[in-house]
Design an enzyme around this catalytic site. Structure first.
Site, PDB file in Angstrom:
ATOM      1  N   ARG A 189     -17.794   1.882   0.327  1.00 20.77           N
ATOM      2  CA  ARG A 189     -17.665   1.244   1.163  1.00 20.77           C
ATOM      3  C   ARG A 189     -19.057   0.577   1.053  1.00 20.77           C
ATOM      4  O   ARG A 189     -19.119  -0.305   1.871  1.00 20.77           O
ATOM      5  CB  ARG A 189     -17.160   1.806   2.619  1.00 20.77           C
ATOM      6  CG  ARG A 189     -15.091   2.122   2.371  1.00 20.77           C
ATOM      7  CD  ARG A 189     -15.105   2.887   4.196  1.00 20.77           C
ATOM      8  NE  ARG A 189     -15.173   4.055   3.850  1.00 20.77           N
ATOM      9  CZ  ARG A 189     -14.011   5.161   3.587  1.00 20.77           C
ATOM     10  NH1 ARG A 189     -12.750   4.463   3.278  1.00 20.77           N
ATOM     11  NH2 ARG A 189     -14.422   6.151   3.858  1.00 20.77           N
TER      12      ARG A 189
ATOM     13  N   PHE B  97      -4.917  -3.310   1.915  1.00 17.53           N
ATOM     14  CA  PHE B  97      -4.497  -2.223   2.546  1.00 17.53           C
ATOM     15  C   PHE B  97      -4.948  -0.971   2.972  1.00 17.53           C
ATOM     16  O   PHE B  97      -6.312  -0.409   2.356  1.00 17.53           O
ATOM     17  CB  PHE B  97      -4.285  -0.889   1.075  1.00 17.53           C
ATOM     18  CG  PHE B  97      -3.131  -1.605   0.161  1.00 17.53           C
ATOM     19  CD1 PHE B  97      -1.405  -0.935   0.349  1.00 17.53           C
ATOM     20  CD2 PHE B  97      -3.768  -2.707  -0.882  1.00 17.53           C
ATOM     21  CE1 PHE B  97      -0.962  -2.136  -0.293  1.00 17.53           C
ATOM     22  CE2 PHE B  97      -2.736  -3.203  -1.802  1.00 17.53           C
ATOM     23  CZ  PHE B  97      -1.320  -2.747  -1.320  1.00 17.53           C
TER      24      PHE B  97
ATOM     25  N   ASP C 271      -2.596  -3.691   6.545  1.00 16.78           N
ATOM     26  CA  ASP C 271      -1.825  -2.623   6.198  1.00 16.78           C
ATOM     27  C   ASP C 271      -0.556  -3.032   7.604  1.00 16.78           C
ATOM     28  O   ASP C 271      -0.184  -3.224   8.518  1.00 16.78           O
ATOM     29  CB  ASP C 271      -3.108  -2.272   7.141  1.00 16.78           C
ATOM     30  CG  ASP C 271      -2.375  -0.780   6.494  1.00 16.78           C
ATOM     31  OD1 ASP C 271      -3.080   0.134   5.287  1.00 16.78           O
ATOM     32  OD2 ASP C 271      -1.371   0.339   6.456  1.00 16.78           O
TER      33      ASP C 271
ATOM     34  N   ASP D 145      -7.437  -1.896  -2.144  1.00 13.53           N
ATOM     35  CA  ASP D 145      -7.139  -0.444  -2.324  1.00 13.53           C
ATOM     36  C   ASP D 145      -5.805   0.313  -1.456  1.00 13.53           C
ATOM     37  O   ASP D 145      -5.524   1.144  -0.446  1.00 13.53           O
ATOM     38  CB  ASP D 145      -8.192   0.568  -0.604  1.00 13.53           C
ATOM     39  CG  ASP D 145      -8.084   1.809  -1.766  1.00 13.53           C
ATOM     40  OD1 ASP D 145      -7.815   2.375  -2.358  1.00 13.53           O
ATOM     41  OD2 ASP D 145      -8.772   2.068  -0.523  1.00 13.53           O
TER      42      ASP D 145
ATOM     43  N   CYS E  51      -5.932   5.187  -6.713  1.00 10.02           N
ATOM     44  CA  CYS E  51      -6.567   7.072  -6.222  1.00 10.02           C
ATOM     45  C   CYS E  51      -5.416   7.729  -6.635  1.00 10.02           C
ATOM     46  O   CYS E  51      -5.261   8.513  -6.946  1.00 10.02           O
ATOM     47  CB  CYS E  51      -6.660   6.572  -4.579  1.00 10.02           C
ATOM     48  SG  CYS E  51      -4.991   6.438  -3.932  1.00 10.02           S
TER      49      CYS E  51
HETATM   50  N1  SAH Z   1      -9.053   2.076   2.284  1.00 12.81           N
HETATM   51  C1  SAH Z   1      -8.691   2.920   3.153  1.00 12.81           C
HETATM   52  C2  SAH Z   1      -7.123   3.535   2.768  1.00 12.81           C
HETATM   53  C3  SAH Z   1      -6.239   2.876   2.388  1.00 12.81           C
HETATM   54  S1  SAH Z   1      -4.528   3.370   1.589  1.00 12.81           S
HETATM   55  C4  SAH Z   1      -9.783   3.154   3.812  1.00 12.81           C
HETATM   56  O1  SAH Z   1     -10.550   2.931   2.943  1.00 12.81           O
HETATM   57  O2  SAH Z   1      -9.733   4.052   4.494  1.00 12.81           O
HETATM   58  C5  SAH Z   1      -3.355   2.522   1.806  1.00 12.81           C
HETATM   59  C6  SAH Z   1      -3.025   2.166   2.671  1.00 12.81           C
HETATM   60  O3  SAH Z   1      -1.955   1.164   2.343  1.00 12.81           O
HETATM   61  C7  SAH Z   1      -2.026   2.881   3.364  1.00 12.81           C
HETATM   62  O4  SAH Z   1      -2.923   2.949   5.087  1.00 12.81           O
HETATM   63  C8  SAH Z   1      -0.867   2.402   4.061  1.00 12.81           C
HETATM   64  O5  SAH Z   1       0.084   1.730   4.953  1.00 12.81           O
HETATM   65  C9  SAH Z   1      -0.612   1.345   3.424  1.00 12.81           C
HETATM   66  N2  SAH Z   1       0.223   0.808   2.884  1.00 12.81           N
HETATM   67  C10 SAH Z   1       1.149   0.970   1.666  1.00 12.81           C
HETATM   68  N3  SAH Z   1       2.099   0.057   1.097  1.00 12.81           N
HETATM   69  C11 SAH Z   1       1.512  -1.457   2.207  1.00 12.81           C
HETATM   70  C12 SAH Z   1       2.063  -2.510   1.778  1.00 12.81           C
HETATM   71  N4  SAH Z   1       3.096  -2.653   1.166  1.00 12.81           N
HETATM   72  N5  SAH Z   1       1.581  -3.426   2.597  1.00 12.81           N
HETATM   73  C13 SAH Z   1       0.864  -3.655   3.575  1.00 12.81           C
HETATM   74  N6  SAH Z   1      -0.045  -1.569   3.290  1.00 12.81           N
HETATM   75  C14 SAH Z   1       0.970  -1.282   2.748  1.00 12.81           C
END
Ligand code: SAH
Length: 390
Positions: free
Chosen positions: A203, A219, A241, A291, A331
């Site tokens: 970040r 995401f 998200d 992500d 991840c």
């Molecule tokens: N980048 C974030 C962590 C991402 S975790 C950080 O730094 O904190 C992955 C996320 O993807 C989760 O919050 C989950 O709700 C979301 N997610 C999963 N499938 C998704 C989709 N099809 N569309 C949008 N969000 C999604």
């Protein structure tokens, strides 16, 4: 203790510090209960581990010398604390991973610190006998207002149970600090232990690249990358998200960090549908962060996971302005760094772009990896410049 004789073919991996033995390597007639200490031998190697009678991981190895006691566990917890001193020394961060399981030589046990609270995660009932010692050591090193316990069980999907082990329950919305930014977090309702602490340094990288750019955070969960981008001077940020709760928390963190403003949008939507609409309306972004959640839990799902990375990055690349940046993460431990780069290369081909890698990173100091344990290296983070073919 019982002695477990393993195939000599495992000697090298175990001697190099791999802390796991899978069930299919155990002699069929071996019997011990979950949570029993076992002495294992493989060729000239020997070590002591906790047995799991049911999970795919049959043995987690802790020591080559003897059966750990409270003092031994306390030493691991304190050594892990000392390793994180540089994070504390900055004075602007009170949330990070205190103990990273295998990477801090305490297999199966993770501790994340959130201000005055800690969340302890156990991967299996097999390591639960160590919990009282870990808890005692945590409190002796750094007094805590409360310790939550997430008990995982490999036989069950998701997190089995969440309970308060010590002290009081945290407030429903706890405010913690990461690099001077305020994050509103729910330790009980959130994903992982509350935040994705493993992306902190990545970040920061996004912050340094964000000035003047239109940033799209795919995401976004609770908006971590967006907060850093905003502080880094992004012209606008869009956080997408699926989870309404997460996008709401992102908004609250923008307010708590003093960054709220018109240029920051929070969209609760499916990323694939969102990108289709953006592409259809020819909307472009200068920096796209991608992500996604882990796409594979097992080796069988590996191909499927690689296809998913290709698909999401292809769609993401289509909305990057020519000369803009893609910051793409994975991840999934089973998709290694080389495989992830191949996924990005294929995505670039499909989207008709060329990529220049500017930055290639993974884990930070508070997520150490034991060298003998490649499965510990799950996080990949690549920043690339996105160009049209010349
Ligand atoms: N980048 C974030 C962590 C991402 S975790 C950080 O730094 O904190 C992955 C996320 O993807 C989760 O919050 C989950 O709700 C979301 N997610 C999963 N499938 C998704 C989709 N099809 N569309 C949008 N969000 C999604």
């Amino acid at each position: 203790v019982k002695t477990l004789v393993l195939p000599a073919t495992l000697e090298r991996a175990l001697a190099q510090g791999h802390p796991w033995v899978y069930r299919d390597h155990l002699p069929r007639d071996f019997q011990a209960r979950t949570g029993d200490w076992v002495r294992a031998r493989a060729g000239r190697w020997s070590g002591f581990g906790l047995h799991d009678a049911e999970g795919a991981l049959a043995l987690r190895v802790f020591s080559a010398k003897g059966i750990p006691d409270a003092d031994w566990v306390g030493e691991r917890v304190r050594a892990a604390w000392d390793l994180r001193a540089p994070i504390r020394a900055r004075g602007d961060t009170d949330t990070y991973r205190w103990l990273n399981g295998e990477g801090d030589f305490l297999p199966g046990i993770v501790v994340d610190l959130y201000g005055d609270y800690a969340v302890l995660v156990t991967d299996s009932p097999a390591v639960e006998p160590l919990v009282p010692w870990v808890v005692a050591a945590l409190g002796a090193v750094r007094p805590l207002a409360g310790i939550l316990w997430r008990q995982r069980d490999p036989r069950e999907e998701g997190d089995r149970r969440l309970s308060v082990l010590v002290g009081g329950a945290p407030p429903e919305r706890l405010v913690v600090r990461e690099r001077g930014l305020s994050f509103v977090v729910s330790l009980e309702a959130g994903q992982k232990t509350g935040l994705f602490l493993d992306q902190r340094e990545n970040r920061c990288t996004v912050e340094t690249l964000a000035a003047g750019r239109r940033v799209l955070n795919l995401f976004s969960y609770t908006g971590g990358f967006s907060l850093y981008a905003a502080r880094g001077g992004a012209r606008e940020t869009t956080s997408v998200d699926l989870s309404k709760g997460a996008t709401r928390a992102a908004e609250q963190s923008f307010e708590a960090s003093g960054l709220a403003g018109e240029g920051h949008r929070f969209v609760a939507a499916d990323v694939f549908e969102f990108l289709e609409a953006e592409n259809a309306s020819a909307s472009r972004h200068d920096l796209v962060v991608c992500d996604p959640p882990s796409f594979a839990r097992s080796q069988q799902q590996l191909e499927q996971a690689e296809r998913a990375y290709v698909r999401v990055n292809t769609a993401a690349l289509r909305v990057v302005e020519d000369g803009g940046l893609l910051a793409s993460s994975s991840c999934t431990a089973r998709v290694g760094p080389a495989a992830f780069q191949r996924c990005l290369a294929e995505a670039a081909a499909r989207a008709g772009r060329r990529l220049q890698i500017l930055h290639d990173a993974g884990h930070a100091l508070d997520h150490p990896i034991a060298l003998g344990h490649p499965e510990g290296r799950y996080l990949k983070f690549i920043v690339a410049r996105v160009l049209r073919p010349a």
